[in-house]
Design an enzyme around this catalytic site. Structure first.
Site, PDB file in Angstrom:
ATOM      1  N   GLN A   1     -13.033  18.589   0.143  1.00 55.53           N
ATOM      2  CA  GLN A   1     -14.099  17.963   0.932  1.00 55.53           C
ATOM      3  C   GLN A   1     -14.453  16.582   0.381  1.00 55.53           C
ATOM      4  O   GLN A   1     -14.083  16.220  -0.726  1.00 55.53           O
ATOM      5  CB  GLN A   1     -15.333  18.871   0.944  1.00 55.53           C
ATOM      6  CG  GLN A   1     -15.766  19.345  -0.438  1.00 55.53           C
ATOM      7  CD  GLN A   1     -16.382  20.732  -0.452  1.00 55.53           C
ATOM      8  OE1 GLN A   1     -16.787  21.253   0.582  1.00 55.53           O
ATOM      9  NE2 GLN A   1     -16.473  21.353  -1.633  1.00 55.53           N
TER      10      GLN A   1
ATOM     11  N   TYR B   1     -35.137  26.285  -1.106  1.00 57.73           N
ATOM     12  CA  TYR B   1     -33.909  27.014  -0.757  1.00 57.73           C
ATOM     13  C   TYR B   1     -33.420  27.861  -1.935  1.00 57.73           C
ATOM     14  O   TYR B   1     -33.110  29.047  -1.782  1.00 57.73           O
ATOM     15  CB  TYR B   1     -32.849  25.990  -0.328  1.00 57.73           C
ATOM     16  CG  TYR B   1     -31.506  26.572  -0.034  1.00 57.73           C
ATOM     17  CD1 TYR B   1     -31.241  27.196   1.179  1.00 57.73           C
ATOM     18  CD2 TYR B   1     -30.476  26.507  -0.976  1.00 57.73           C
ATOM     19  CE1 TYR B   1     -29.996  27.734   1.454  1.00 57.73           C
ATOM     20  CE2 TYR B   1     -29.228  27.035  -0.712  1.00 57.73           C
ATOM     21  CZ  TYR B   1     -28.989  27.650   0.497  1.00 57.73           C
ATOM     22  OH  TYR B   1     -27.760  28.192   0.760  1.00 57.73           O
TER      23      TYR B   1
ATOM     24  N   ASP C   1     -23.627  23.416  -7.138  1.00 61.72           N
ATOM     25  CA  ASP C   1     -24.649  22.522  -7.710  1.00 61.72           C
ATOM     26  C   ASP C   1     -25.464  23.222  -8.787  1.00 61.72           C
ATOM     27  O   ASP C   1     -26.202  22.566  -9.529  1.00 61.72           O
ATOM     28  CB  ASP C   1     -25.575  22.010  -6.595  1.00 61.72           C
ATOM     29  CG  ASP C   1     -26.117  23.147  -5.741  1.00 61.72           C
ATOM     30  OD1 ASP C   1     -26.943  23.923  -6.262  1.00 61.72           O
ATOM     31  OD2 ASP C   1     -25.702  23.280  -4.576  1.00 61.72           O
TER      32      ASP C   1
ATOM     33  N   GLU D   1     -16.830  29.460  -7.239  1.00 61.93           N
ATOM     34  CA  GLU D   1     -16.937  28.205  -6.473  1.00 61.93           C
ATOM     35  C   GLU D   1     -15.517  27.685  -6.243  1.00 61.93           C
ATOM     36  O   GLU D   1     -14.726  27.601  -7.184  1.00 61.93           O
ATOM     37  CB  GLU D   1     -17.798  27.204  -7.259  1.00 61.93           C
ATOM     38  CG  GLU D   1     -17.681  25.742  -6.881  1.00 61.93           C
ATOM     39  CD  GLU D   1     -18.129  25.416  -5.448  1.00 61.93           C
ATOM     40  OE1 GLU D   1     -19.274  25.674  -5.108  1.00 61.93           O
ATOM     41  OE2 GLU D   1     -17.278  24.883  -4.694  1.00 61.93           O
TER      42      GLU D   1
ATOM     43  N   ASP E   1     -11.470  30.830  -4.094  1.00 61.00           N
ATOM     44  CA  ASP E   1     -12.073  31.175  -2.800  1.00 61.00           C
ATOM     45  C   ASP E   1     -12.860  32.491  -2.942  1.00 61.00           C
ATOM     46  O   ASP E   1     -12.293  33.522  -3.323  1.00 61.00           O
ATOM     47  CB  ASP E   1     -10.932  31.318  -1.778  1.00 61.00           C
ATOM     48  CG  ASP E   1     -11.429  31.851  -0.438  1.00 61.00           C
ATOM     49  OD1 ASP E   1     -12.642  31.817  -0.186  1.00 61.00           O
ATOM     50  OD2 ASP E   1     -10.578  32.312   0.350  1.00 61.00           O
ATOM     51  N   GLY E   2     -14.120  32.432  -2.609  1.00 62.88           N
ATOM     52  CA  GLY E   2     -14.983  33.598  -2.752  1.00 62.88           C
ATOM     53  C   GLY E   2     -14.548  34.771  -1.895  1.00 62.88           C
ATOM     54  O   GLY E   2     -14.774  35.929  -2.269  1.00 62.88           O
TER      55      GLY E   2
ATOM     56  N   ASP F   1     -23.986  30.987  -1.276  1.00 65.71           N
ATOM     57  CA  ASP F   1     -24.606  29.663  -1.094  1.00 65.71           C
ATOM     58  C   ASP F   1     -23.494  28.720  -0.662  1.00 65.71           C
ATOM     59  O   ASP F   1     -22.946  27.973  -1.455  1.00 65.71           O
ATOM     60  CB  ASP F   1     -25.237  29.213  -2.414  1.00 65.71           C
ATOM     61  CG  ASP F   1     -25.885  27.853  -2.284  1.00 65.71           C
ATOM     62  OD1 ASP F   1     -26.135  27.402  -1.152  1.00 65.71           O
ATOM     63  OD2 ASP F   1     -26.123  27.227  -3.334  1.00 65.71           O
ATOM     64  N   SER F   2     -23.153  28.800   0.616  1.00 65.15           N
ATOM     65  CA  SER F   2     -21.923  28.146   1.075  1.00 65.15           C
ATOM     66  C   SER F   2     -22.218  26.940   1.952  1.00 65.15           C
ATOM     67  O   SER F   2     -23.321  26.770   2.456  1.00 65.15           O
ATOM     68  CB  SER F   2     -21.101  29.140   1.899  1.00 65.15           C
ATOM     69  OG  SER F   2     -21.788  29.436   3.085  1.00 65.15           O
TER      70      SER F   2
HETATM   71  N1  SAM Z   1     -27.282  24.779  -0.146  1.00 70.53           N
HETATM   72  C1  SAM Z   1     -26.191  24.208   0.531  1.00 70.53           C
HETATM   73  C2  SAM Z   1     -26.322  24.263   2.017  1.00 70.53           C
HETATM   74  O1  SAM Z   1     -26.667  25.296   2.553  1.00 70.53           O
HETATM   75  O2  SAM Z   1     -26.091  23.254   2.641  1.00 70.53           O
HETATM   76  C3  SAM Z   1     -24.910  24.753  -0.002  1.00 70.53           C
HETATM   77  C4  SAM Z   1     -24.704  24.125  -1.348  1.00 70.53           C
HETATM   78  S1  SAM Z   1     -23.350  24.548  -2.317  1.00 70.53           S
HETATM   79  C5  SAM Z   1     -22.961  22.946  -2.947  1.00 70.53           C
HETATM   80  C6  SAM Z   1     -22.015  24.930  -1.212  1.00 70.53           C
HETATM   81  C7  SAM Z   1     -20.716  25.186  -1.969  1.00 70.53           C
HETATM   82  O3  SAM Z   1     -19.928  26.172  -1.324  1.00 70.53           O
HETATM   83  C8  SAM Z   1     -19.817  23.954  -2.091  1.00 70.53           C
HETATM   84  O4  SAM Z   1     -19.810  23.508  -3.411  1.00 70.53           O
HETATM   85  C9  SAM Z   1     -18.439  24.452  -1.638  1.00 70.53           C
HETATM   86  O5  SAM Z   1     -17.381  23.931  -2.397  1.00 70.53           O
HETATM   87  C10 SAM Z   1     -18.598  25.963  -1.798  1.00 70.53           C
HETATM   88  N2  SAM Z   1     -17.664  26.743  -0.993  1.00 70.53           N
HETATM   89  C11 SAM Z   1     -17.307  26.512   0.305  1.00 70.53           C
HETATM   90  N3  SAM Z   1     -16.406  27.430   0.692  1.00 70.53           N
HETATM   91  C12 SAM Z   1     -16.205  28.268  -0.362  1.00 70.53           C
HETATM   92  C13 SAM Z   1     -15.375  29.412  -0.553  1.00 70.53           C
HETATM   93  N4  SAM Z   1     -14.567  29.870   0.430  1.00 70.53           N
HETATM   94  N5  SAM Z   1     -15.414  30.029  -1.755  1.00 70.53           N
HETATM   95  C14 SAM Z   1     -16.219  29.565  -2.757  1.00 70.53           C
HETATM   96  N6  SAM Z   1     -17.009  28.465  -2.624  1.00 70.53           N
HETATM   97  C15 SAM Z   1     -17.001  27.834  -1.437  1.00 70.53           C
END
Ligand code: SAM
Length: 284
Positions: free
Chosen positions: A32, A62, A88, A108, A139-140, A157-158
Protein backbone atom coordinates in the site's frame (compact mmCIF):
# COMPACT_ATOMS: atom_id res chain seq x y z
CA UNK A 1 5.12 32.01 5.49
CA UNK A 2 5.18 28.28 4.76
CA UNK A 3 2.71 27.20 2.11
CA UNK A 4 -0.26 25.48 3.69
CA UNK A 5 -1.48 22.22 2.22
CA UNK A 6 -4.67 20.26 2.62
CA UNK A 7 -4.90 16.49 2.29
CA UNK A 8 -8.17 14.70 1.63
CA UNK A 9 -9.54 11.24 2.05
CA UNK A 10 -12.06 10.75 -0.74
CA UNK A 11 -14.16 7.67 -0.09
CA UNK A 12 -17.51 6.55 -1.55
CA UNK A 13 -17.99 9.87 -3.34
CA UNK A 14 -17.24 12.32 -0.57
CA UNK A 15 -14.32 13.47 1.49
CA UNK A 16 -12.65 14.65 4.63
CA UNK A 17 -9.95 17.31 4.43
CA UNK A 18 -7.24 18.18 6.94
CA UNK A 19 -4.78 21.08 6.91
CA UNK A 20 -1.20 19.85 7.13
CA UNK A 21 2.11 21.48 7.92
CA UNK A 22 4.47 18.93 6.33
CA UNK A 23 4.75 15.37 5.09
CA UNK A 24 6.93 13.12 7.24
CA UNK A 25 6.74 9.88 5.26
CA UNK A 26 5.70 8.96 1.71
CA UNK A 27 6.49 5.39 0.65
CA UNK A 28 5.02 2.71 -1.54
CA UNK A 29 5.25 -0.55 0.43
CA UNK A 30 4.68 -3.95 -1.26
CA UNK A 31 1.05 -3.66 -0.03
CA UNK A 32 0.00 0.00 0.00
CA UNK A 33 0.86 3.69 -0.26
CA UNK A 34 1.89 4.84 3.21
CA UNK A 35 1.86 8.54 4.15
CA UNK A 36 2.31 10.30 7.48
CA UNK A 37 1.70 14.03 7.91
CA UNK A 38 2.14 16.58 10.64
CA UNK A 39 -1.17 18.41 10.68
CA UNK A 40 -1.87 21.96 11.84
CA UNK A 41 -4.50 21.09 14.49
CA UNK A 42 -4.76 17.31 14.81
CA UNK A 43 -1.23 16.12 15.57
CA UNK A 44 0.05 13.37 13.28
CA UNK A 45 -2.03 11.71 10.56
CA UNK A 46 -1.49 8.23 9.09
CA UNK A 47 -2.95 7.47 5.66
CA UNK A 48 -2.86 4.19 3.76
CA UNK A 49 -3.88 4.28 0.09
CA UNK A 50 -5.36 7.73 0.72
CA UNK A 51 -7.60 6.55 3.60
CA UNK A 52 -7.19 8.07 7.07
CA UNK A 53 -6.11 5.41 9.57
CA UNK A 54 -5.64 7.64 12.58
CA UNK A 55 -4.86 11.11 13.86
CA UNK A 56 -3.25 11.88 17.22
CA UNK A 57 -6.32 13.99 18.02
CA UNK A 58 -8.91 11.22 18.22
CA UNK A 59 -7.17 7.85 17.90
CA UNK A 60 -7.80 7.15 21.61
CA UNK A 61 -11.54 6.78 20.94
CA UNK A 62 -11.14 4.03 18.36
CA UNK A 63 -8.27 2.22 20.06
CA UNK A 64 -9.84 2.16 23.53
CA UNK A 65 -13.11 0.82 22.19
CA UNK A 66 -11.52 -1.79 19.90
CA UNK A 67 -9.49 -3.11 22.86
CA UNK A 68 -11.89 -2.66 25.76
CA UNK A 69 -15.25 -3.64 24.28
CA UNK A 70 -14.01 -7.23 23.80
CA UNK A 71 -11.83 -7.18 26.93
CA UNK A 72 -14.73 -6.29 29.23
CA UNK A 73 -17.31 -8.32 27.29
CA UNK A 74 -15.28 -11.48 27.92
CA UNK A 75 -16.90 -13.28 30.87
CA UNK A 76 -13.73 -14.93 32.04
CA UNK A 77 -10.62 -12.83 32.56
CA UNK A 78 -8.83 -12.88 29.18
CA UNK A 79 -5.24 -14.07 29.11
CA UNK A 80 -4.33 -14.36 25.43
CA UNK A 81 -5.04 -11.64 22.87
CA UNK A 82 -4.38 -11.46 19.13
CA UNK A 83 -4.51 -8.28 17.05
CA UNK A 84 -4.80 -8.66 13.27
CA UNK A 85 -3.64 -5.56 11.39
CA UNK A 86 -3.14 -2.72 13.87
CA UNK A 87 0.43 -1.96 12.74
CA UNK A 88 0.33 1.53 14.30
CA UNK A 89 0.36 -0.12 17.76
CA UNK A 90 -2.69 1.73 19.16
CA UNK A 91 -4.77 -1.36 20.02
CA UNK A 92 -1.70 -3.00 21.57
CA UNK A 93 -1.14 0.10 23.69
CA UNK A 94 -4.67 -0.16 25.07
CA UNK A 95 -4.49 -3.93 25.65
CA UNK A 96 -1.19 -3.35 27.41
CA UNK A 97 -3.03 -1.50 30.20
CA UNK A 98 -4.38 -4.87 31.37
CA UNK A 99 -1.94 -6.86 33.51
CA UNK A 100 -4.34 -9.84 33.30
CA UNK A 101 -3.25 -10.43 29.69
CA UNK A 102 -0.30 -12.83 29.63
CA UNK A 103 0.35 -12.64 25.90
CA UNK A 104 -0.27 -9.98 23.27
CA UNK A 105 0.28 -11.20 19.72
CA UNK A 106 -0.08 -9.15 16.56
CA UNK A 107 -0.26 -10.35 12.96
CA UNK A 108 0.33 -7.41 10.62
CA UNK A 109 0.81 -7.97 6.89
CA UNK A 110 2.95 -4.88 6.25
CA UNK A 111 6.08 -4.47 8.36
CA UNK A 112 6.61 -0.99 6.86
CA UNK A 113 3.54 0.20 8.80
CA UNK A 114 5.14 -1.00 12.04
CA UNK A 115 8.54 0.54 11.21
CA UNK A 116 7.09 3.90 10.09
CA UNK A 117 4.78 4.08 13.11
CA UNK A 118 7.73 3.41 15.40
CA UNK A 119 9.60 6.27 13.72
CA UNK A 120 6.83 8.86 13.36
CA UNK A 121 3.92 7.82 15.63
CA UNK A 122 5.57 7.02 18.98
CA UNK A 123 2.37 7.72 20.93
CA UNK A 124 0.64 4.70 19.37
CA UNK A 125 3.69 2.60 18.48
CA UNK A 126 4.67 2.54 22.18
CA UNK A 127 2.21 -0.40 22.20
CA UNK A 128 5.02 -2.50 20.69
CA UNK A 129 7.35 -1.81 23.63
CA UNK A 130 5.36 -4.05 25.98
CA UNK A 131 7.47 -7.16 26.72
CA UNK A 132 4.38 -9.40 26.29
CA UNK A 133 4.10 -8.41 22.60
CA UNK A 134 5.03 -10.95 19.94
CA UNK A 135 4.97 -9.76 16.31
CA UNK A 136 4.05 -11.99 13.36
CA UNK A 137 4.39 -10.50 9.89
CA UNK A 138 1.89 -12.01 7.46
CA UNK A 139 -1.71 -12.24 6.32
CA UNK A 140 -4.04 -12.49 9.29
CA UNK A 141 -6.54 -14.68 7.41
CA UNK A 142 -3.86 -17.37 6.90
CA UNK A 143 -2.44 -16.97 10.42
CA UNK A 144 -5.77 -17.52 12.13
CA UNK A 145 -6.33 -20.88 10.39
CA UNK A 146 -3.15 -22.22 11.95
CA UNK A 147 -4.13 -21.38 15.57
CA UNK A 148 -7.31 -23.22 16.61
CA UNK A 149 -8.56 -22.82 20.19
CA UNK A 150 -5.83 -20.35 21.12
CA UNK A 151 -7.12 -16.85 21.97
CA UNK A 152 -9.51 -15.22 24.42
CA UNK A 153 -9.63 -12.04 22.33
CA UNK A 154 -9.18 -11.54 18.59
CA UNK A 155 -9.23 -7.92 17.48
CA UNK A 156 -9.21 -7.09 13.78
CA UNK A 157 -7.91 -3.55 13.27
CA UNK A 158 -7.83 -3.65 9.51
CA UNK A 159 -7.86 -1.39 6.50
CA UNK A 160 -11.00 -1.32 4.36
CA UNK A 161 -11.76 -4.07 1.83
CA UNK A 162 -10.20 -3.58 -1.60
CA UNK A 163 -6.53 -3.84 -0.55
CA UNK A 164 -4.76 -6.42 1.64
CA UNK A 165 -7.68 -6.30 4.10
CA UNK A 166 -10.07 -7.95 1.60
CA UNK A 167 -9.99 -11.49 3.10
CA UNK A 168 -10.72 -10.04 6.54
CA UNK A 169 -14.21 -9.05 5.32
CA UNK A 170 -15.31 -12.54 4.21
CA UNK A 171 -17.48 -15.08 6.01
CA UNK A 172 -14.79 -17.82 5.97
CA UNK A 173 -12.54 -15.54 8.02
CA UNK A 174 -15.29 -15.10 10.64
CA UNK A 175 -15.65 -18.91 10.89
CA UNK A 176 -11.86 -19.27 11.23
CA UNK A 177 -11.85 -16.67 14.02
CA UNK A 178 -14.51 -18.63 15.88
CA UNK A 179 -12.31 -21.75 15.64
CA UNK A 180 -9.30 -19.80 16.91
CA UNK A 181 -11.10 -18.70 20.10
CA UNK A 182 -10.88 -20.42 23.47
CA UNK A 183 -14.28 -21.14 25.09
CA UNK A 184 -16.06 -17.87 25.89
CA UNK A 185 -13.62 -15.85 23.77
CA UNK A 186 -14.65 -12.60 22.05
CA UNK A 187 -13.88 -11.07 18.65
CA UNK A 188 -13.99 -7.37 17.73
CA UNK A 189 -13.64 -6.21 14.14
CA UNK A 190 -13.44 -2.87 12.34
CA UNK A 191 -16.94 -2.79 10.84
CA UNK A 192 -17.02 0.51 8.91
CA UNK A 193 -19.60 3.31 9.13
CA UNK A 194 -23.29 2.62 8.54
CA UNK A 195 -23.48 5.99 6.77
CA UNK A 196 -20.40 5.62 4.53
CA UNK A 197 -20.27 1.90 3.71
CA UNK A 198 -23.62 0.45 4.83
CA UNK A 199 -23.39 -2.70 2.68
CA UNK A 200 -20.06 -3.68 4.22
CA UNK A 201 -21.25 -2.93 7.76
CA UNK A 202 -24.39 -5.02 7.21
CA UNK A 203 -22.40 -7.87 5.64
CA UNK A 204 -20.04 -8.12 8.59
CA UNK A 205 -22.83 -7.88 11.16
CA UNK A 206 -24.68 -10.58 9.20
CA UNK A 207 -21.72 -13.01 9.38
CA UNK A 208 -21.28 -12.40 13.09
CA UNK A 209 -25.01 -12.93 13.76
CA UNK A 210 -25.04 -16.23 11.86
CA UNK A 211 -21.83 -17.59 13.35
CA UNK A 212 -21.86 -16.47 17.01
CA UNK A 213 -24.48 -16.76 19.77
CA UNK A 214 -24.13 -13.10 20.76
CA UNK A 215 -23.12 -10.21 18.49
CA UNK A 216 -23.66 -6.52 17.89
CA UNK A 217 -22.45 -3.39 16.11
CA UNK A 218 -21.02 -0.78 18.49
CA UNK A 219 -20.64 2.76 17.17
CA UNK A 220 -17.60 4.86 18.05
CA UNK A 221 -17.36 8.65 17.56
CA UNK A 222 -14.18 9.37 15.63
CA UNK A 223 -14.36 12.83 13.98
CA UNK A 224 -11.53 12.20 11.52
CA UNK A 225 -13.14 9.16 9.93
CA UNK A 226 -15.54 10.32 7.18
CA UNK A 227 -19.08 10.56 8.67
CA UNK A 228 -17.55 10.86 12.15
CA UNK A 229 -18.38 7.35 13.27
CA UNK A 230 -16.97 3.90 12.79
CA UNK A 231 -18.32 0.55 13.88
CA UNK A 232 -16.86 -2.25 15.92
CA UNK A 233 -18.56 -5.60 15.45
CA UNK A 234 -18.28 -7.58 18.70
CA UNK A 235 -19.22 -11.26 18.86
CA UNK A 236 -18.88 -14.29 21.12
CA UNK A 237 -20.31 -17.69 21.96
CA UNK A 238 -20.01 -16.71 25.64
CA UNK A 239 -22.21 -14.18 27.41
CA UNK A 240 -24.05 -11.13 25.94
CA UNK A 241 -21.36 -8.91 24.38
CA UNK A 242 -23.50 -5.78 24.87
CA UNK A 243 -23.17 -6.04 28.64
CA UNK A 244 -19.77 -5.56 30.33
CA UNK A 245 -18.94 -8.70 32.32
CA UNK A 246 -16.37 -6.73 34.35
CA UNK A 247 -15.54 -3.04 34.74
CA UNK A 248 -12.25 -1.09 34.82
CA UNK A 249 -10.86 -0.45 38.29
CA UNK A 250 -10.97 3.16 39.57
CA UNK A 251 -7.32 3.87 38.68
CA UNK A 252 -7.79 2.73 35.09
CA UNK A 253 -11.04 4.68 34.79
CA UNK A 254 -9.02 7.85 35.45
CA UNK A 255 -6.71 7.01 32.53
CA UNK A 256 -9.30 5.96 29.96
CA UNK A 257 -10.68 8.87 27.94
CA UNK A 258 -13.51 7.20 26.02
CA UNK A 259 -14.40 3.73 27.32
CA UNK A 260 -16.74 3.50 30.30
CA UNK A 261 -19.16 0.69 31.19
CA UNK A 262 -22.00 3.09 30.29
CA UNK A 263 -20.46 3.76 26.85
CA UNK A 264 -20.06 -0.02 26.42
CA UNK A 265 -23.82 -0.54 26.77
CA UNK A 266 -24.78 2.67 24.94
CA UNK A 267 -22.57 2.07 21.90
CA UNK A 268 -24.82 -0.80 20.84
CA UNK A 269 -27.92 1.43 20.88
CA UNK A 270 -28.35 2.41 17.24
CA UNK A 271 -30.64 4.76 15.35
CA UNK A 272 -33.73 3.13 13.84
CA UNK A 273 -32.46 3.09 10.25
CA UNK A 274 -29.24 1.36 11.35
CA UNK A 275 -31.21 -1.21 13.36
CA UNK A 276 -33.21 -1.96 10.19
CA UNK A 277 -29.98 -2.14 8.15
CA UNK A 278 -28.72 -4.82 10.53
CA UNK A 279 -32.00 -6.72 10.45
CA UNK A 280 -33.12 -5.72 13.94
CA UNK A 281 -36.60 -4.37 14.67
CA UNK A 282 -36.40 -0.55 14.87
CA UNK A 283 -38.25 -0.60 18.20
CA UNK A 284 -37.42 -3.07 20.96
N1 SAM B 1 -7.78 2.05 12.52
C1 SAM B 1 -7.60 1.95 11.13
C2 SAM B 1 -8.86 2.14 10.35
O1 SAM B 1 -9.87 1.56 10.70
O2 SAM B 1 -8.83 2.89 9.40
C3 SAM B 1 -6.85 0.71 10.79
C4 SAM B 1 -5.42 0.95 11.20
S1 SAM B 1 -4.24 -0.28 11.02
C5 SAM B 1 -2.89 0.72 10.47
C6 SAM B 1 -4.69 -1.25 9.60
C7 SAM B 1 -3.63 -2.29 9.27
O3 SAM B 1 -4.21 -3.48 8.75
C8 SAM B 1 -2.62 -1.83 8.21
O4 SAM B 1 -1.38 -1.62 8.81
C9 SAM B 1 -2.59 -2.99 7.21
O5 SAM B 1 -1.30 -3.26 6.72
C10 SAM B 1 -3.17 -4.13 8.04
N2 SAM B 1 -3.73 -5.22 7.24
C11 SAM B 1 -4.51 -5.10 6.12
N3 SAM B 1 -4.81 -6.32 5.65
C12 SAM B 1 -4.23 -7.23 6.49
C13 SAM B 1 -4.20 -8.65 6.51
N4 SAM B 1 -4.82 -9.39 5.56
N5 SAM B 1 -3.52 -9.26 7.51
C14 SAM B 1 -2.88 -8.52 8.47
N6 SAM B 1 -2.87 -7.16 8.48
C15 SAM B 1 -3.54 -6.53 7.50
Amino acid sequence: MAEERWVSEVNAGWGLTVKVRRQLCDIQTPFQHLEIFETVNLGRLLMLDGIVQLTSFDEFAYHEMMADLPFYACARVPERALVIGGGDGGVLRELGRHPELKSLEICEIDEAVIASSREFLPETACGFDDPRVKIHVGDGSAFIKAHPGTYDLIIVDSTDPGGPGEPLFGEPFYRDMKNALRPGGVIATQAESYYLLPEIAARVVGFAGRIFKSSGFAQINVPTYPTGIIGCCVASDGTDVREPARIPDPELRKVLRYYTPEIHRGAFELPGFARRLFGEAPEK
